[in-house]
Design a protein around this motif. Structure first.
Motif, PDB file in Angstrom:
ATOM      1  N   ASN A 250       1.056  -1.234   0.165  1.00  0.00           N
ATOM      2  CA  ASN A 250       0.043  -0.184   0.080  1.00  0.00           C
ATOM      3  C   ASN A 250       0.975   1.309   0.048  1.00  0.00           C
ATOM      4  OD1 ASN A 250      -1.774   2.187   0.513  1.00  0.00           O
ATOM      5  ND2 ASN A 250      -3.204   0.724   1.559  1.00  0.00           N
ATOM      6  N   MET A 251       0.797   2.006  -1.138  1.00  0.00           N
ATOM      7  CA  MET A 251       1.821   3.084  -1.112  1.00  0.00           C
ATOM      8  C   MET A 251       1.358   4.431  -0.147  1.00  0.00           C
ATOM      9  SD  MET A 251       4.225   1.978  -3.330  1.00  0.00           S
ATOM     10  CE  MET A 251       4.827   3.532  -3.372  1.00  0.00           C
ATOM     11  N   GLU A 252       0.206   4.527  -0.120  1.00  0.00           N
ATOM     12  CA  GLU A 252      -0.240   5.386   0.853  1.00  0.00           C
ATOM     13  C   GLU A 252      -0.231   5.238   2.045  1.00  0.00           C
ATOM     14  OE1 GLU A 252      -2.278   9.099   1.204  1.00  0.00           O
ATOM     15  OE2 GLU A 252      -1.780   8.082  -0.710  1.00  0.00           O
ATOM     16  N   THR A 253      -0.349   3.973   2.820  1.00  0.00           N
ATOM     17  CA  THR A 253       0.047   3.835   4.130  1.00  0.00           C
ATOM     18  C   THR A 253       1.518   3.475   4.435  1.00  0.00           C
ATOM     19  OG1 THR A 253      -0.825   1.601   4.120  1.00  0.00           O
ATOM     20  CG2 THR A 253      -2.339   3.373   4.628  1.00  0.00           C
ATOM     21  N   ARG A 254       2.131   3.165   3.420  1.00  0.00           N
ATOM     22  CA  ARG A 254       3.534   2.664   3.290  1.00  0.00           C
ATOM     23  C   ARG A 254       3.519   1.352   3.930  1.00  0.00           C
ATOM     24  NH1 ARG A 254       6.067   4.828  -0.502  1.00  0.00           N
ATOM     25  NH2 ARG A 254       7.986   4.592   0.321  1.00  0.00           N
ATOM     26  N   ASP A 255       2.662   0.312   3.700  1.00  0.00           N
ATOM     27  CA  ASP A 255       2.747  -0.999   4.559  1.00  0.00           C
ATOM     28  C   ASP A 255       3.258  -2.006   3.462  1.00  0.00           C
ATOM     29  OD1 ASP A 255       1.712  -0.679   7.094  1.00  0.00           O
ATOM     30  OD2 ASP A 255      -0.004   0.137   6.336  1.00  0.00           O
ATOM     31  N   VAL A 256       3.877  -2.937   3.624  1.00  0.00           N
ATOM     32  CA  VAL A 256       4.156  -4.254   3.014  1.00  0.00           C
ATOM     33  C   VAL A 256       3.755  -5.387   3.755  1.00  0.00           C
ATOM     34  CG1 VAL A 256       6.668  -4.255   3.674  1.00  0.00           C
ATOM     35  CG2 VAL A 256       5.745  -5.608   1.667  1.00  0.00           C
ATOM     36  N   VAL A 257       3.029  -6.288   3.140  1.00  0.00           N
ATOM     37  CA  VAL A 257       2.279  -7.435   3.789  1.00  0.00           C
ATOM     38  C   VAL A 257       2.655  -8.589   2.994  1.00  0.00           C
ATOM     39  CG1 VAL A 257       0.027  -8.458   4.701  1.00  0.00           C
ATOM     40  CG2 VAL A 257       0.749  -6.074   5.047  1.00  0.00           C
ATOM     41  N   ALA A 258       2.894  -9.695   3.745  1.00  0.00           N
ATOM     42  CA  ALA A 258       3.011 -11.209   3.041  1.00  0.00           C
ATOM     43  C   ALA A 258       2.243 -11.989   3.941  1.00  0.00           C
ATOM     44  CB  ALA A 258       4.388 -11.580   3.454  1.00  0.00           C
ATOM     45  N   CYS A 259       1.296 -12.822   3.380  1.00  0.00           N
ATOM     46  CA  CYS A 259       0.296 -13.693   4.080  1.00  0.00           C
ATOM     47  C   CYS A 259       0.218 -15.038   3.272  1.00  0.00           C
ATOM     48  CB  CYS A 259      -1.128 -12.942   4.106  1.00  0.00           C
ATOM     49  SG  CYS A 259      -1.243 -11.594   4.983  1.00  0.00           S
ATOM     50  N   ALA A 260       0.202 -16.102   4.168  1.00  0.00           N
ATOM     51  CA  ALA A 260       0.358 -17.394   3.297  1.00  0.00           C
ATOM     52  C   ALA A 260      -1.012 -18.188   3.802  1.00  0.00           C
ATOM     53  CB  ALA A 260       1.529 -18.207   3.769  1.00  0.00           C
ATOM     54  N   SER A 261      -1.424 -18.942   2.860  1.00  0.00           N
ATOM     55  CA  SER A 261      -2.727 -19.697   3.051  1.00  0.00           C
ATOM     56  C   SER A 261      -2.789 -21.162   2.725  1.00  0.00           C
ATOM     57  CB  SER A 261      -3.765 -19.065   2.129  1.00  0.00           C
ATOM     58  OG  SER A 261      -5.115 -19.862   2.149  1.00  0.00           O
ATOM     59  N   GLY A 262      -3.517 -22.033   3.402  1.00  0.00           N
ATOM     60  CA  GLY A 262      -3.795 -23.265   3.081  1.00  0.00           C
ATOM     61  C   GLY A 262      -2.616 -24.221   3.595  1.00  0.00           C
ATOM     62  N   GLU A 263      -1.964 -25.193   2.918  1.00  0.00           N
ATOM     63  CA  GLU A 263      -0.960 -25.839   3.133  1.00  0.00           C
ATOM     64  C   GLU A 263       0.493 -24.938   3.432  1.00  0.00           C
ATOM     65  OE1 GLU A 263      -1.117 -29.194   3.983  1.00  0.00           O
ATOM     66  OE2 GLU A 263      -3.173 -29.087   3.553  1.00  0.00           O
ATOM     67  N   THR A 264       0.481 -23.859   2.814  1.00  0.00           N
ATOM     68  CA  THR A 264       1.532 -23.076   2.708  1.00  0.00           C
ATOM     69  C   THR A 264       1.536 -22.347   4.045  1.00  0.00           C
ATOM     70  OG1 THR A 264       1.027 -23.003   0.502  1.00  0.00           O
ATOM     71  CG2 THR A 264       2.978 -21.521   1.252  1.00  0.00           C
ATOM     72  N   LYS A 265       0.673 -22.234   4.874  1.00  0.00           N
ATOM     73  CA  LYS A 265       0.880 -21.429   6.007  1.00  0.00           C
ATOM     74  C   LYS A 265       1.867 -22.202   7.029  1.00  0.00           C
ATOM     75  CE  LYS A 265      -3.630 -22.566   7.823  1.00  0.00           C
ATOM     76  NZ  LYS A 265      -4.345 -22.673   6.759  1.00  0.00           N
ATOM     77  N   TYR A 266       1.846 -23.456   6.880  1.00  0.00           N
ATOM     78  CA  TYR A 266       2.449 -24.352   7.866  1.00  0.00           C
ATOM     79  C   TYR A 266       4.043 -24.152   7.666  1.00  0.00           C
ATOM     80  CZ  TYR A 266      -2.018 -26.083   9.076  1.00  0.00           C
ATOM     81  OH  TYR A 266      -3.605 -25.815   9.210  1.00  0.00           O
ATOM     82  N   VAL A 267       4.418 -24.056   6.483  1.00  0.00           N
ATOM     83  CA  VAL A 267       5.979 -23.861   6.217  1.00  0.00           C
ATOM     84  C   VAL A 267       6.252 -22.519   6.104  1.00  0.00           C
ATOM     85  CG1 VAL A 267       6.226 -26.027   5.209  1.00  0.00           C
ATOM     86  CG2 VAL A 267       5.500 -24.469   3.677  1.00  0.00           C
ATOM     87  N   LEU A 268       5.325 -21.322   5.873  1.00  0.00           N
ATOM     88  CA  LEU A 268       5.402 -19.954   5.866  1.00  0.00           C
ATOM     89  C   LEU A 268       4.740 -19.384   7.220  1.00  0.00           C
ATOM     90  CD1 LEU A 268       5.595 -19.003   2.079  1.00  0.00           C
ATOM     91  CD2 LEU A 268       7.430 -19.160   3.489  1.00  0.00           C
ATOM     92  N   LEU A 269       5.451 -20.004   8.360  1.00  0.00           N
ATOM     93  CA  LEU A 269       4.637 -19.333   9.516  1.00  0.00           C
ATOM     94  C   LEU A 269       5.256 -17.713   9.370  1.00  0.00           C
ATOM     95  CD1 LEU A 269       5.839 -22.014  11.859  1.00  0.00           C
ATOM     96  CD2 LEU A 269       3.646 -21.558  10.753  1.00  0.00           C
ATOM     97  N   ASN A 270       4.679 -17.166  10.492  1.00  0.00           N
ATOM     98  CA  ASN A 270       4.635 -15.582  10.897  1.00  0.00           C
ATOM     99  C   ASN A 270       6.335 -15.054  10.693  1.00  0.00           C
ATOM    100  OD1 ASN A 270       2.081 -15.905  10.998  1.00  0.00           O
ATOM    101  ND2 ASN A 270       2.069 -14.953  13.014  1.00  0.00           N
ATOM    102  N   THR A 271       7.149 -16.052  11.277  1.00  0.00           N
ATOM    103  CA  THR A 271       8.498 -15.492  11.304  1.00  0.00           C
ATOM    104  C   THR A 271       9.146 -15.874  10.274  1.00  0.00           C
ATOM    105  OG1 THR A 271       8.959 -17.595  12.307  1.00  0.00           O
ATOM    106  CG2 THR A 271       8.826 -15.906  13.662  1.00  0.00           C
ATOM    107  N   ASP A 272       8.832 -16.903   9.365  1.00  0.00           N
ATOM    108  CA  ASP A 272       9.387 -17.140   7.975  1.00  0.00           C
ATOM    109  C   ASP A 272       8.780 -16.107   6.924  1.00  0.00           C
ATOM    110  OD1 ASP A 272      10.626 -19.834   8.447  1.00  0.00           O
ATOM    111  OD2 ASP A 272       8.240 -20.536   8.923  1.00  0.00           O
ATOM    112  N   LEU A 273       7.689 -15.511   6.956  1.00  0.00           N
ATOM    113  CA  LEU A 273       7.236 -14.415   6.279  1.00  0.00           C
ATOM    114  C   LEU A 273       8.167 -13.086   6.745  1.00  0.00           C
ATOM    115  CD1 LEU A 273       3.473 -15.122   6.234  1.00  0.00           C
ATOM    116  CD2 LEU A 273       5.207 -15.306   4.287  1.00  0.00           C
ATOM    117  N   ASP A 274       8.592 -13.088   7.876  1.00  0.00           N
ATOM    118  CA  ASP A 274       9.445 -11.834   8.077  1.00  0.00           C
ATOM    119  C   ASP A 274      10.701 -11.974   7.311  1.00  0.00           C
ATOM    120  OD1 ASP A 274       7.829 -10.949  10.258  1.00  0.00           O
ATOM    121  OD2 ASP A 274       8.852 -12.024  11.804  1.00  0.00           O
TER     122      ASP A 274
END
Length: 276
Positions: A100-124
Motif C-alpha cells: 500500500n503506497m499510501e500507508t507505506r505498508d508491505v504485507v506477506a500472507c500465506a494460506s492453506g498448506e503453505t501457511k505451515y511452512v511459511l509461518l509468521n517468522t518465515d514471512l518476516d
C-alpha cells in the motif's frame, strides 16, 4: 437435407464450445492498482509466479494499492486472496504479497498448506529479502526477491520431508483445516435433560434449606462486652516514609511463530507486516 442440418448443428455446437477456450486469457496474478510496475515488469512477475507455482505447488499473488482508508492491511490482503478464489489444491495453498503506497505498508500472507511452512517468522524473512529494494523504489526487484525467498523456505521443508507435492505432512492446527462437526441430536437432548434435572435438584435443596426454621440466637450483650472511654495519646518519636519506583512491565513481543489470523471468510492465514 436432414443430414446437412444435423452436420451444421454439430459444427455450430462445437464452435460454441471452443469459443471460450479461444478467447480465454491467462489467469491474472499481478494486480498493480498503484501503478508502480511497468508493463514489462508485470509480465515478468506473471512469469515468475508461474515458475513459483511449478516449483512449490502453491499459488502466488501480488497486489498493490494506494488507499489511505485501509486500516488493516493484513486483512485487506487476505480478503482479496479469498474473494478472488486464489490458491492451489483443496485448501487453496499460496501466498499473497501486498503493498500500500499510501500507508507505506508491505504485507506477506500465506494460506492453506503453505501457511505451515511459511509461518509468521518465515514471512518476516520473506519481507526482509526484498525490503531494501522496496525502500529504494525498486518495487519489481523487491517482489522477485520475496518470491525467491519464499521458494527457498518451502524447498527447505521439502528436503526435510515436511512438505511434499504441495501438502504439509505435519500436524494441522488451523481452524479451517478441521471444520467442527455437528453433535448428534440424541446428545443434545440428553444434555438438556441432564441440565434440567440438575436445576430442579438445586432448587429443591435450596428451598428446603431456607424453609427450615432456625432457633433464634440469644446473645448477652451486657455481660459479654465492655466499653473503654479512656483518652490515649500516641507520640511518634520518628516518622519516615520510603518511596520506591516500580517500573511498568515492558510490552510483550510475541514471536508469532505459529499464530494464524482469520480473514473475513473465516479462513486462517499466517502473516507478516512492515512499514517501508
Amino acid at each position: 437435407m436432414k443430414r446437412l442440418i444435423s452436420a451444421f448443428a454439430a459444427v455450430f455446437v462445437m464452435t460454441l464450445c471452443l469459443t471460450p477456450a479461444w478467447g480465454a486469457e491467462p489467469e491474472q496474478h499481478v494486480f498493480d492498482n498503484a501503478d508502480i510496475f511497468t508493463d514489462a515488469e508485470e509480465a515478468e512477475l506473471e512469469k515468475r509466479i508461474e515458475q513459483f507455482q511449478a516449483d512449490v505447488q502453491a499459488d502466488a499473488v501480488i497486489l498493490t494499492e494506494q488507499d489511505g482508508s485501509v486500516n488493516d492491511p493484513e486483512l485487506r490482503a487476505q480478503d482479496f486472496y479469498d474473494a478472488n478464489g486464489f490458491g492451489l489444491g483443496s485448501n487453496r495453498s499460496g501466498v499473497i504479497l501486498y503493498i500500500n503506497m499510501e500507508t507505506r505498508d508491505v504485507v506477506a500472507c500465506a494460506s492453506g498448506e503453505t501457511k505451515y511452512v511459511l509461518l509468521n517468522t518465515d514471512l518476516d524473512t520473506v519481507i526482509d529479502a526484498g525490503y531494501d529494494e522496496l525502500a529504494d523504489g525498486e518495487y519489481a526487484d523487491s517482489m522477485h526477491a520475496m518470491l525467491g525467498k519464499a521458494t527457498s523456505v518451502i524447498k527447505r521443508h521439502e528436503v526435510s520431508g515436511e512438505y511434499e507435492n504441495g501438502q504439509y505432512t505435519g500436524a494441522h492446527t488451523a481452524p479451517d483445516d478441521q471444520p467442527l462437526g455437528g453433535y448428534p441430536v440424541v446428545f443434545l437432548v440428553a444434555a438438556v435433560v441432564a441440565g434440567s434435572a440438575c436445576t430442579i435438584l438445586v432448587y429443591v435443596f435450596v428451598a428446603k434449606r431456607y424453609g427450615t426454621p432456625v432457633r433464634d440466637a440469644v446473645y448477652n450483650v451486657r455481660n459479654n462486652t465492655t466499653v473503654d472511654l479512656s483518652v490515649r495519646q500516641d507520640v511518634f518519636v520518628n516518622k519516615s516514609v520510603s518511596v520506591r519506583h516500580i517500573p511498568k512491565n515492558p510490552p510483550s513481543r510475541s514471536s508469532g511463530s505459529s499464530g494464524f489470523r482469520t480473514s473475513s471468510s473465516g479462513r486462517s492465514f499466517s502473516s507478516s507486516r512492515r512499514k517501508f
